[in-house]
Design a protein around this motif. Structure first.
Motif, PDB file in Angstrom:
ATOM      1  N   ASP A 103       1.711   9.985  -7.923  1.00  0.00           N
ATOM      2  CA  ASP A 103       2.903   9.221  -8.281  1.00  0.00           C
ATOM      3  C   ASP A 103       2.980   7.876  -7.555  1.00  0.00           C
ATOM      4  N   PHE A 104       2.365   7.817  -6.360  1.00  0.00           N
ATOM      5  CA  PHE A 104       2.399   6.578  -5.564  1.00  0.00           C
ATOM      6  C   PHE A 104       1.026   6.353  -4.952  1.00  0.00           C
ATOM      7  N   VAL A 105       0.536   5.118  -5.026  1.00  0.00           N
ATOM      8  CA  VAL A 105      -0.689   4.741  -4.306  1.00  0.00           C
ATOM      9  C   VAL A 105      -0.266   3.733  -3.244  1.00  0.00           C
ATOM     10  N   VAL A 106      -0.488   4.079  -1.982  1.00  0.00           N
ATOM     11  CA  VAL A 106       0.011   3.262  -0.873  1.00  0.00           C
ATOM     12  C   VAL A 106      -1.170   2.711  -0.073  1.00  0.00           C
ATOM     13  N   SER A 107      -1.343   1.392  -0.039  1.00  0.00           N
ATOM     14  CA  SER A 107      -2.427   0.838   0.785  1.00  0.00           C
ATOM     15  C   SER A 107      -1.915   0.456   2.165  1.00  0.00           C
ATOM     16  N   THR A 108      -2.591   0.975   3.176  1.00  0.00           N
ATOM     17  CA  THR A 108      -2.284   0.646   4.572  1.00  0.00           C
ATOM     18  C   THR A 108      -3.531   0.060   5.232  1.00  0.00           C
ATOM     19  N   LEU A 109      -4.433  -0.470   4.405  1.00  0.00           N
ATOM     20  CA  LEU A 109      -5.731  -0.924   4.922  1.00  0.00           C
ATOM     21  C   LEU A 109      -5.665  -2.279   5.612  1.00  0.00           C
ATOM     22  N   PRO A 110      -6.514  -2.469   6.632  1.00  0.00           N
ATOM     23  CA  PRO A 110      -6.686  -3.818   7.188  1.00  0.00           C
ATOM     24  C   PRO A 110      -7.527  -4.637   6.224  1.00  0.00           C
ATOM     25  N   LEU A 111      -7.524  -5.973   6.384  1.00  0.00           N
ATOM     26  CA  LEU A 111      -8.365  -6.834   5.551  1.00  0.00           C
ATOM     27  C   LEU A 111      -9.729  -6.995   6.213  1.00  0.00           C
ATOM     28  N   THR A 112     -10.769  -6.535   5.511  1.00  0.00           N
ATOM     29  CA  THR A 112     -12.149  -6.705   5.983  1.00  0.00           C
ATOM     30  C   THR A 112     -12.988  -7.091   4.760  1.00  0.00           C
ATOM     31  N   ASP A 113     -14.262  -7.390   4.982  1.00  0.00           N
ATOM     32  CA  ASP A 113     -15.139  -7.707   3.840  1.00  0.00           C
ATOM     33  C   ASP A 113     -15.168  -6.553   2.847  1.00  0.00           C
ATOM     34  N   GLU A 114     -15.090  -5.315   3.392  1.00  0.00           N
ATOM     35  CA  GLU A 114     -15.153  -4.131   2.520  1.00  0.00           C
ATOM     36  C   GLU A 114     -13.865  -3.868   1.755  1.00  0.00           C
ATOM     37  N   THR A 115     -12.716  -4.235   2.353  1.00  0.00           N
ATOM     38  CA  THR A 115     -11.448  -3.860   1.718  1.00  0.00           C
ATOM     39  C   THR A 115     -10.895  -4.952   0.812  1.00  0.00           C
ATOM     40  N   ARG A 116     -11.401  -6.181   0.931  1.00  0.00           N
ATOM     41  CA  ARG A 116     -10.889  -7.288   0.096  1.00  0.00           C
ATOM     42  C   ARG A 116     -11.028  -6.931  -1.385  1.00  0.00           C
ATOM     43  N   HIS A 120       3.128   0.795  14.865  1.00  0.00           N
ATOM     44  CA  HIS A 120       3.902   0.562  13.640  1.00  0.00           C
ATOM     45  C   HIS A 120       4.020   1.784  12.736  1.00  0.00           C
ATOM     46  N   ASP A 121       3.745   2.957  13.270  1.00  0.00           N
ATOM     47  CA  ASP A 121       3.736   4.147  12.410  1.00  0.00           C
ATOM     48  C   ASP A 121       5.123   4.480  11.867  1.00  0.00           C
ATOM     49  N   ARG A 122       6.118   4.528  12.766  1.00  0.00           N
ATOM     50  CA  ARG A 122       7.460   4.930  12.326  1.00  0.00           C
ATOM     51  C   ARG A 122       8.136   3.834  11.485  1.00  0.00           C
ATOM     52  N   THR A 123       8.028   2.571  11.944  1.00  0.00           N
ATOM     53  CA  THR A 123       8.699   1.485  11.206  1.00  0.00           C
ATOM     54  C   THR A 123       8.144   1.387   9.780  1.00  0.00           C
ATOM     55  N   VAL A 124       6.832   1.264   9.668  1.00  0.00           N
ATOM     56  CA  VAL A 124       6.243   1.095   8.333  1.00  0.00           C
ATOM     57  C   VAL A 124       6.400   2.388   7.525  1.00  0.00           C
ATOM     58  N   GLY A 125       6.300   3.534   8.192  1.00  0.00           N
ATOM     59  CA  GLY A 125       6.502   4.817   7.505  1.00  0.00           C
ATOM     60  C   GLY A 125       7.889   4.886   6.875  1.00  0.00           C
ATOM     61  N   GLU A 126       8.913   4.468   7.624  1.00  0.00           N
ATOM     62  CA  GLU A 126      10.278   4.500   7.086  1.00  0.00           C
ATOM     63  C   GLU A 126      10.454   3.477   5.969  1.00  0.00           C
ATOM     64  N   THR A 127       9.823   2.295   6.108  1.00  0.00           N
ATOM     65  CA  THR A 127       9.937   1.293   5.045  1.00  0.00           C
ATOM     66  C   THR A 127       9.324   1.833   3.749  1.00  0.00           C
ATOM     67  N   VAL A 128       8.157   2.460   3.869  1.00  0.00           N
ATOM     68  CA  VAL A 128       7.504   2.998   2.668  1.00  0.00           C
ATOM     69  C   VAL A 128       8.357   4.124   2.071  1.00  0.00           C
ATOM     70  N   ALA A 129       8.923   4.971   2.924  1.00  0.00           N
ATOM     71  CA  ALA A 129       9.812   6.031   2.413  1.00  0.00           C
ATOM     72  C   ALA A 129      10.988   5.390   1.674  1.00  0.00           C
ATOM     73  N   THR A 157      -2.977   4.224  11.975  1.00  0.00           N
ATOM     74  CA  THR A 157      -1.589   4.306  12.460  1.00  0.00           C
ATOM     75  C   THR A 157      -0.585   4.235  11.312  1.00  0.00           C
ATOM     76  N   LEU A 158      -0.731   3.219  10.456  1.00  0.00           N
ATOM     77  CA  LEU A 158       0.214   3.064   9.343  1.00  0.00           C
ATOM     78  C   LEU A 158       0.126   4.254   8.390  1.00  0.00           C
ATOM     79  N   GLY A 159      -1.086   4.621   8.022  1.00  0.00           N
ATOM     80  CA  GLY A 159      -1.283   5.726   7.084  1.00  0.00           C
ATOM     81  C   GLY A 159      -0.654   7.012   7.619  1.00  0.00           C
ATOM     82  N   GLN A 160      -0.857   7.269   8.906  1.00  0.00           N
ATOM     83  CA  GLN A 160      -0.296   8.501   9.495  1.00  0.00           C
ATOM     84  C   GLN A 160       1.229   8.445   9.559  1.00  0.00           C
ATOM     85  N   GLY A 161       1.775   7.251   9.819  1.00  0.00           N
ATOM     86  CA  GLY A 161       3.241   7.098   9.828  1.00  0.00           C
ATOM     87  C   GLY A 161       3.814   7.355   8.440  1.00  0.00           C
TER      88      GLY A 161
END
Ligand code: NAD
Length: 309
Positions: A192-205, A92-101, A146-150
């Motif tokens: 200027d932008f804070v973008v979260s691409t994190l999975p949901l885990t006990d630590e990230t909730r 999902h790197d390119r798809t999500v990367g383009e959506t965020v752009a 993957t998402l973050g790098q995209g």
């Protein structure tokens, strides 16, 4: 696993027609067929490709999730029952990367406002100091998978400087700077932008909470394309209403679909998209590639790729 029959669960229809995947996998040395909820008692498949979870999957040997996020699957049950779970991270790197752009360009070029005004047949130009361009701006991307790098690659190509936040401080290609998660408040300040691409885990909730929005600049935007509960939604709404942040683009929510009475729908500087940042007509081809590779590995006696449990 002695694989003879691979099922494709009807629920993949959320992202593509199951028939497309079945046809693409026709040449595999196993039977591939559609599985409806009602025929699960008669099916003899040992493995399934699916979007949603069903309790009876605990009797199978291998479950492949067509999403990267596997928070909907009971990993403890799978572990206990010896069910292998593989996911679809890595595609999902390119798809999500383009959506965020797209979100970043909408905010900088004011496109979301123009579309909203168009719905009302209203000719309203932005104030002279509202629009800006992306070169010279900075995005803090939380999660460098993957998402973050995209996101880093596509936003970087538009001239955005990209700062990454990860658990350990090693450099990652495409990121100008790396901060560790325990320095999150420092990482989100001055961007200027804070973008979260994190999975949901006990630590990230709830990791993106009131303190994060407080630390951000007042003219900065929040973007969430990972999982909804990583952002404290009530705190984000408060921060938007108090103008502590300039706006938000959200693809994922604490509860999906987003309730029709959520204040987020009506906010001028909020873009709501229905968990579709990764949608593409090629989705089933990417899934076919992952499934094909794991069937090959299974036959060759090699370890699965993308194995989660
Ligand atoms: P990935 O496994 O490639 O990347 C996830 C990254 O998050 C990893 O680098 C991991 O180390 C990092 N991470 C985990 N916990 C962290 C923490 N506490 N602090 C900092 N970093 C942490 O997965 P991906 O393909 O990039 O997908 C990420 C998530 O995004 C998925 O789990 C899924 O929930 C979501 N997703 C959403 C969409 C969508 O349509 N909006 C599409 C794909 C994935």
């Amino acid at each position: 696993i002695d694989l003879e029959h691979l099922g494709v669960h009807r629920s993949v229809s959320t992202v593509f027609p199951p028939e497309e995947l079945i046809e693409t996998l026709e040449d595999l040395p196993v039977t591939v067929s559609l599985v409806e909820d009602e025929d699960h008692n008669d099916t003899d498949c040992e493995a399934i490709v699916t979007f949603e979870h069903r309790e009876w999957f605990a009797d199978l040997e291998w479950v492949h999730s067509v999403q990267a996020g596997v928070d909907r699957f009971p990993m403890d049950v799978f572990e206990r029952e010896g069910v292998v779970l593989t996911n679809s991270t890595g595609i999902h790197d390119r798809t999500v990367g383009e959506t965020v752009a797209g979100y970043l360009l909408a905010f900088s070029r004011r496109l979301h406002r123009h579309v909203a005004n168009q719905q009302r047949r209203e000719w309203t130009q932005p104030d002279w100091d509202e629009a800006f361009t992306l070169p010279g701006t900075t995005a803090c991307v939380v999660g460098t998978g993957t998402l973050g790098q995209g996101v880093a690659e596509v936003a970087g190509s538009l001239g955005v400087s990209v700062r990454g936040v990860r658990r350990t401080p090693e450099d990652v290609p495409g990121f100008d700077d790396i901060y560790t998660t325990d320095a999150l408040l420092e990482a989100v300040s001055g961007v200027d932008f804070v973008v979260s691409t994190l999975p949901l885990t006990d630590e990230t909730r709830g990791l993106l909470d009131a303190a994060v929005f407080e630390a951000m600049d007042e003219d900065a935007y929040v973007v969430n394309v990972g999982r909804g509960p990583v952002v404290d939604e009530a705190a984000l709404i408060d921060a938007l209403e108090a103008n502590k942040v300039a706006g938000a683009a959200l693809d994922v929510f604490e509860t999906e679909p987003l309730s029709s009475d959520s204040p987020l729908w009506a906010m001028d500087e909020v873009i709501v998209t229905p968990h579709s940042a990764a949608f593409t007509v090629d989705y089933y081809r990417d899934i076919a590639g992952l499934v094909r590779e794991n069937v090959r590995r299974l036959e060759a006696g090699e370890a699965f790729t993308n194995r989660v449990v």
